[in-house]
Design a protein around this motif. Structure first.
Motif, PDB file in Angstrom:
ATOM      1  N   ALA A   6       0.758  -0.562  -0.498  1.00  0.00           N
ATOM      2  CA  ALA A   6       0.092  -0.054  -0.079  1.00  0.00           C
ATOM      3  C   ALA A   6       0.851   1.512   0.237  1.00  0.00           C
ATOM      4  O   ALA A   6       0.586   2.374  -0.453  1.00  0.00           O
ATOM      5  N   ALA A   7       1.857   1.358   0.739  1.00  0.00           N
ATOM      6  CA  ALA A   7       2.773   2.459   0.677  1.00  0.00           C
ATOM      7  C   ALA A   7       3.903   2.644  -0.309  1.00  0.00           C
ATOM      8  O   ALA A   7       3.538   4.241  -1.065  1.00  0.00           O
ATOM      9  N   LEU A   8       3.847   1.470  -1.013  1.00  0.00           N
ATOM     10  CA  LEU A   8       4.829   1.953  -2.151  1.00  0.00           C
ATOM     11  C   LEU A   8       4.211   2.455  -3.297  1.00  0.00           C
ATOM     12  O   LEU A   8       4.169   2.606  -4.562  1.00  0.00           O
ATOM     13  N   VAL A   9       2.313   1.475  -3.516  1.00  0.00           N
ATOM     14  CA  VAL A   9       1.369   2.448  -4.086  1.00  0.00           C
ATOM     15  C   VAL A   9       0.938   3.571  -4.095  1.00  0.00           C
ATOM     16  O   VAL A   9       1.118   4.212  -5.408  1.00  0.00           O
ATOM     17  N   ASP A  10       1.281   4.106  -2.954  1.00  0.00           N
ATOM     18  CA  ASP A  10       1.096   6.042  -3.181  1.00  0.00           C
ATOM     19  C   ASP A  10       1.854   6.364  -3.113  1.00  0.00           C
ATOM     20  O   ASP A  10       1.848   7.329  -3.877  1.00  0.00           O
ATOM     21  N   ALA A  11       3.428   5.907  -3.079  1.00  0.00           N
ATOM     22  CA  ALA A  11       4.284   6.884  -3.418  1.00  0.00           C
ATOM     23  C   ALA A  11       4.721   6.577  -4.990  1.00  0.00           C
ATOM     24  O   ALA A  11       4.590   7.855  -5.748  1.00  0.00           O
ATOM     25  N   ILE A  12       4.340   5.484  -5.335  1.00  0.00           N
ATOM     26  CA  ILE A  12       4.376   5.237  -7.414  1.00  0.00           C
ATOM     27  C   ILE A  12       3.234   6.467  -7.278  1.00  0.00           C
ATOM     28  O   ILE A  12       3.065   7.176  -8.286  1.00  0.00           O
ATOM     29  N   SER A  13       1.985   6.591  -6.713  1.00  0.00           N
ATOM     30  CA  SER A  13       0.712   7.195  -7.778  1.00  0.00           C
ATOM     31  C   SER A  13       0.748   8.621  -7.464  1.00  0.00           C
ATOM     32  O   SER A  13       0.949   9.739  -7.940  1.00  0.00           O
ATOM     33  N   ASN A  14       1.870   9.071  -6.413  1.00  0.00           N
ATOM     34  CA  ASN A  14       1.929  10.450  -5.822  1.00  0.00           C
ATOM     35  C   ASN A  14       3.058  11.138  -5.963  1.00  0.00           C
ATOM     36  O   ASN A  14       3.391  12.458  -6.636  1.00  0.00           O
ATOM     37  N   GLY A  15       4.027  10.375  -7.275  1.00  0.00           N
ATOM     38  CA  GLY A  15       4.596  10.871  -7.944  1.00  0.00           C
ATOM     39  C   GLY A  15       6.534  10.893  -6.510  1.00  0.00           C
ATOM     40  O   GLY A  15       7.073  11.274  -7.749  1.00  0.00           O
ATOM     41  N   GLU A  16       6.150  10.848  -5.438  1.00  0.00           N
ATOM     42  CA  GLU A  16       7.652  10.164  -5.189  1.00  0.00           C
ATOM     43  C   GLU A  16       8.444   9.520  -5.821  1.00  0.00           C
ATOM     44  O   GLU A  16       9.879   9.664  -5.671  1.00  0.00           O
ATOM     45  N   TYR A  56      -4.698  19.306  -9.795  1.00  0.00           N
ATOM     46  CA  TYR A  56      -5.687  18.205  -9.408  1.00  0.00           C
ATOM     47  C   TYR A  56      -5.519  17.085  -8.844  1.00  0.00           C
ATOM     48  O   TYR A  56      -5.011  16.136  -9.121  1.00  0.00           O
ATOM     49  N   LYS A  57      -6.168  16.384  -7.714  1.00  0.00           N
ATOM     50  CA  LYS A  57      -5.666  14.989  -6.700  1.00  0.00           C
ATOM     51  C   LYS A  57      -6.404  14.416  -6.466  1.00  0.00           C
ATOM     52  O   LYS A  57      -7.778  15.004  -5.546  1.00  0.00           O
ATOM     53  N   GLN A  58      -6.700  12.976  -7.208  1.00  0.00           N
ATOM     54  CA  GLN A  58      -7.792  11.975  -6.219  1.00  0.00           C
ATOM     55  C   GLN A  58      -6.409  11.084  -6.209  1.00  0.00           C
ATOM     56  O   GLN A  58      -6.190  10.092  -6.183  1.00  0.00           O
ATOM     57  N   MET A  59      -6.666  11.621  -4.208  1.00  0.00           N
ATOM     58  CA  MET A  59      -4.807  10.583  -4.169  1.00  0.00           C
ATOM     59  C   MET A  59      -5.861   8.505  -3.504  1.00  0.00           C
ATOM     60  O   MET A  59      -4.914   8.224  -3.590  1.00  0.00           O
ATOM     61  N   THR A  60      -7.263   8.913  -3.563  1.00  0.00           N
ATOM     62  CA  THR A  60      -7.562   7.430  -2.870  1.00  0.00           C
ATOM     63  C   THR A  60      -9.227   7.085  -3.653  1.00  0.00           C
ATOM     64  O   THR A  60      -9.244   7.914  -5.179  1.00  0.00           O
ATOM     65  N   ALA A  61      -8.919   5.410  -3.557  1.00  0.00           N
ATOM     66  CA  ALA A  61      -9.865   5.239  -4.815  1.00  0.00           C
ATOM     67  C   ALA A  61     -11.427   5.549  -3.627  1.00  0.00           C
ATOM     68  O   ALA A  61     -12.228   5.680  -5.031  1.00  0.00           O
ATOM     69  N   ASP A  62     -11.794   5.678  -2.787  1.00  0.00           N
ATOM     70  CA  ASP A  62     -12.408   6.094  -2.103  1.00  0.00           C
ATOM     71  C   ASP A  62     -12.986   7.775  -2.441  1.00  0.00           C
ATOM     72  O   ASP A  62     -14.219   8.045  -2.500  1.00  0.00           O
ATOM     73  N   ASP A  63     -11.907   8.483  -2.843  1.00  0.00           N
ATOM     74  CA  ASP A  63     -12.237   9.964  -3.431  1.00  0.00           C
ATOM     75  C   ASP A  63     -11.479   9.949  -4.944  1.00  0.00           C
ATOM     76  O   ASP A  63     -11.676  11.132  -5.579  1.00  0.00           O
ATOM     77  N   ASP A  64     -12.071   8.834  -5.728  1.00  0.00           N
ATOM     78  CA  ASP A  64     -11.833   8.996  -7.176  1.00  0.00           C
ATOM     79  C   ASP A  64     -13.306   9.211  -8.228  1.00  0.00           C
ATOM     80  O   ASP A  64     -13.813   7.867  -7.808  1.00  0.00           O
ATOM     81  N   PHE A  65     -13.262   9.521  -8.362  1.00  0.00           N
ATOM     82  CA  PHE A  65     -14.763  10.434  -9.378  1.00  0.00           C
ATOM     83  C   PHE A  65     -14.697   9.433 -10.071  1.00  0.00           C
ATOM     84  O   PHE A  65     -15.598   8.631 -10.533  1.00  0.00           O
ATOM     85  N   ASN A  99      -8.097  -2.111 -11.430  1.00  0.00           N
ATOM     86  CA  ASN A  99      -6.587  -3.115 -11.259  1.00  0.00           C
ATOM     87  C   ASN A  99      -5.731  -3.022 -11.364  1.00  0.00           C
ATOM     88  O   ASN A  99      -4.881  -1.107 -11.311  1.00  0.00           O
ATOM     89  N   ASP A 100      -4.835  -2.799 -12.447  1.00  0.00           N
ATOM     90  CA  ASP A 100      -3.751  -2.643 -13.086  1.00  0.00           C
ATOM     91  C   ASP A 100      -3.882  -1.743 -14.341  1.00  0.00           C
ATOM     92  O   ASP A 100      -3.471  -0.792 -13.742  1.00  0.00           O
ATOM     93  N   LEU A 101      -5.371  -1.370 -14.898  1.00  0.00           N
ATOM     94  CA  LEU A 101      -4.999  -0.141 -15.579  1.00  0.00           C
ATOM     95  C   LEU A 101      -5.721   1.134 -14.965  1.00  0.00           C
ATOM     96  O   LEU A 101      -4.355   2.460 -15.235  1.00  0.00           O
ATOM     97  N   TYR A 102      -6.089   0.973 -13.396  1.00  0.00           N
ATOM     98  CA  TYR A 102      -6.283   1.821 -12.515  1.00  0.00           C
ATOM     99  C   TYR A 102      -4.660   2.133 -11.823  1.00  0.00           C
ATOM    100  O   TYR A 102      -4.445   3.148 -12.313  1.00  0.00           O
ATOM    101  N   MET A 144      -0.592   6.726 -11.825  1.00  0.00           N
ATOM    102  CA  MET A 144       1.002   6.581 -11.735  1.00  0.00           C
ATOM    103  C   MET A 144       1.046   8.203 -12.989  1.00  0.00           C
ATOM    104  O   MET A 144       2.397   8.982 -12.499  1.00  0.00           O
ATOM    105  N   TYR A 145       0.618   7.823 -13.915  1.00  0.00           N
ATOM    106  CA  TYR A 145       1.253   9.163 -15.408  1.00  0.00           C
ATOM    107  C   TYR A 145       0.219  10.036 -14.634  1.00  0.00           C
ATOM    108  O   TYR A 145       0.529  11.597 -14.793  1.00  0.00           O
ATOM    109  N   ARG A 146      -0.888   9.968 -14.056  1.00  0.00           N
ATOM    110  CA  ARG A 146      -2.507  11.055 -13.701  1.00  0.00           C
ATOM    111  C   ARG A 146      -1.479  12.425 -13.241  1.00  0.00           C
ATOM    112  O   ARG A 146      -2.033  13.347 -13.533  1.00  0.00           O
TER     113      ARG A 146
END
Length: 223
Positions: free
Chosen positions: A19-29, A130-139, A158-161, A166-168
């Motif tokens: 979970a921590a690595l997914v977040d780090a990749i998703s937020n650009g860290e 424009y940030k949507q950092m979690t699945a619960d808050d993703d439009f 899953n994979d596609l999301y 990562m690039y969004r």
């Protein structure tokens, strides 16, 4: 029913690392192409190499990291051609999901999306991003879920999301694109509220097509 069967088990160290690595990749860290320094990450997370390597194996199966002989593990870096293909696939599938959702959305669902968009607009005004950092808050995640299609949900969320997230992050740092995306999201909500399947599908496809052009423009500049 026993009490133990009603309580979800606590996440394992590998789950927490994943979970921590997914977040780090998703937020650009951790950016596409960057090398995963196992010793440093294990130390920062306070875990041993074993759980970390289990998490990395899961990330690899999700397409978020890749292993190269003698080079170790790095965050997946998609080519321009792969990104183009990814977003075209997303446009087709998510357009269909949005069309299906238009036939199932309740007034409460529409209100939920409107409130979500208000939060996103406030955050964008404050940060310029424009940030949507979690699945619960993703439009998009919410709309796909409301399509009622389990296959579309699995394909898109899953994979596609994860690869899209990562690039969004990099492309949404453009304030003009962020503001345009908010407007397009409002158009999608109106189309969903109309209950018109074709209108909703067209609104989503236009939004993702515009997002694809912006992502490719940003990645071409970076390269």
């Amino acid at each position: 029913m026993s009490l133990s069967s009603t309580i979800s088990p606590a996440p394992s160290l590998a789950d927490q690392a994943f979970a921590a690595l997914v977040d780090a990749i998703s937020n650009g860290e951790l950016e596409p192409g960057s090398r995963i320094k196992e010793a440093e990450i294990a130390r920062n997370l306070g875990i041993s190499r074993g759980p970390l390597r289990e998490a990395l194996s899961r990330l690899e199966s999700n397409g978020l990291v890749e292993r190269k002989t003698n080079l170790g593990v790095s965050v997946t870096s998609l080519s321009i051609e792969d990104l183009d293909d990814l977003f075209k696939m997303r446009e087709a599938l998510e357009g269909q999901a949005c069309g299906l959702a238009a036939e199932r959305m309740t007034p409460l669902d529409i209100t939920h999306l409107e409130e979500m968009l208000e939060r996103h607009a406030d955050t964008t005004a404050q940060t310029g991003h424009y940030k949507q950092m979690t699945a619960d808050d993703d439009f998009h995640f919410f709309i796909i879920e409301k399509s009622g299609s389990r296959r579309l949900f699995r394909a898109l969320c899953n994979d596609l999301y994860q690869q899209v997230r990562m690039y969004r992050h990099r492309s949404s740092s453009n304030l003009i694109r962020s503001e345009t995306a908010l407007t397009e999201h409002a158009d999608i909500i109106r189309a969903l509220a109309s209950g018109n399947r074709r209108k909703a599908e067209d609104a989503m496809r236009l939004h993702i097509s515009n997002a694809r052009e912006n992502v490719l423009w940003v990645e071409n500049k970076i390269e």
